[in-house]
Enzyme design. Structure first.
Site: not given
Length: 415
Positions: A218-220
């Site tokens: 999710p960060y990327g």
């Protein structure tokens, strides 16, 4: 005998009686009106004198565009990277406004910067959350920004797999708020802090800017969504945009003013350098290395470690080179991958501590090998990493850690 004389104790009447009708004492009323007019005249005179004073109603230096001065809004400027970027900008004579909600940043870093740069009109700090649209627009309406460096974001891969919605709100939604505010208030330059996590796990190394973006956490994904929004918006705008995808950040200010001080509850998700230093200081019993079965030379993850001083230098060069109606996208790394085992060895040498290491299963969302090809940024921005000695970068960071056992709390000298 009638007494027509006035008794000395008799009060002078306030009204006159003529022909059976009462009239006000005009002399007494005129005296009262005169006093009112005099007071009003004096008030007006004071206001005029105050307005003529150079210090009356003078607009804030941050609210007007200064000749020869570039005013940069640094979101997340109280954080690890943002504070280092702010220091570099101030040293280079930029005017800086930090906006931070301090959920990950440190007010102590802001205080250090304020002590270093106390002159009026150099630095201001505004406590605000970028998710608050009204607050953000108020900040833009009250300040004359020339550019935005957007660092503010939650940024831990492991945490993003546990709290994905938080990451999409904090990264993607807040970037949209910033873009809308910039558009509404005519701010034309954006330097966006992105990440190599947008690439996911490419089959081919090193990573170039043309490598397909297939994020796996999710960060990327949140960062890639933000990039897409920025690029879509820029197609119909004259905004100058620079997107910097950087790799794993380490190090600290060589002069020892600033460092990395994550909140204790976030240490589990933090950078490997922080974990190494915590182990060296005895805060944790040892270092936990997650994953030893990756397809790499020693089985541990391979990363490109970029010193924070080099990273902020890339941001300043990007700001200098940003051009209207153009989007520049650059990888910011050394071009050399180092395994986690190599990193631990360098940290042991830098700290002089034989750190205990425990090997565990993989961390969700991690990838085996990521390192950059920095050719494009070298050719177009004339930027090259200078602090490429891993052990030396860690040694500089360790010096700050040793004298800041409480982060930005009271300084403690340790052996």
């Amino acid at each position: 005998m009638l007494n027509f004389g006035r008794n000395r104790n008799q009060t002078r009447p306030n009204r006159l009686s003529l022909g059976g009708m009462d009239y006000p004492d005009l002399k007494r009323k005129n005296g009262y009106v005169g006093k009112v007019l005099l007071a009003a005249s004096l008030t007006v005179l004071c206001i005029i004198m105050l307005k003529q004073s150079p210090n009356f109603n003078t607009p804030s230096m941050f609210s007007v565009h200064g000749t020869g001065v570039t005013h940069v809004l640094v979101t997340g400027g109280a954080g690890y990277i943002g504070s280092h970027a702010t220091m570099r900008l101030l040293r280079d004579k930029y005017r800086v406004t930090i906006v931070d909600n301090l959920s990950r940043g440190n007010l102590g870093a802001v205080k250090v910067l304020q002590e270093m740069f106390p002159d009026p009109g150099k630095l201001q700090f505004i406590y605000a959350d970028l998710g608050d649209v009204k607050a953000v627009n108020k900040i833009f309406s009250e300040n004359a920004f020339d550019a935005v460096m957007h660092f503010a974001a939650v940024a831990y891969v492991g945490e993003s797999t546990l709290e994905p919605l938080r990451y999409y709100h904090n990264i993607t939604s807040n970037t949209l708020v910033i873009l809308e505010a910039m558009a509404a208030h005519g701010v034309k330059t954006l330097i966006y802090s992105s990440t190599c996590a947008t690439y996911g796990e490419p089959e081919k190394m090193p990573i170039t800017e043309d490598t397909q973006q297939l994020p796996i956490n999710p960060y990327g994904k949140a960062k890639k969504m933000s990039e897409d929004i920025i690029r879509d918006f820029s197609k119909n705008s004259d905004m100058a945009v620079m997107i910097l995808r950087y790799f794993n950040v380490i190090g600290s200010d060589p002069d020892g003013r600033l460092g990395e001080a994550p909140r204790p509850e976030l240490r589990e998700h933090g950078r490997i350098s922080g974990a190494c230093f915590d182990a060296a200081r005895g805060i944790i019993p040892g270092l936990k290395v997650k994953g030893t079965d990756y397809k790499t030379a020693d089985g541990t993850c391979v990363r490109d470690y970029i010193d924070v001083t080099d990273l902020v230098d890339a941001h300043v060069k990007a700001l200098e080179k940003a051009q209207p109606r153009k989007v520049g996208i650059y990888n910011v790394g050394t071009g050399k991958g180092r395994s986690v085992k190599e990193f631990v060895s360098a940290c042991q040498k830098a700290t002089g501590v034989n750190i205990k290491v425990e090997y565990l299963d993989r961390r969700p969302g991690d990838y085996a090998e990521v390192y950059s090809d920095p050719t494009k940024i070298r050719l177009e921005l004339n930027w090259t990493a200078k602090y490429t000695n891993l052990e030396e970068s860690l040694r500089m960071a360790w010096r700050w850690q040793k004298t800041h056992a409480n982060g930005y709390g009271p300084v403690m000298i340790t052996s």
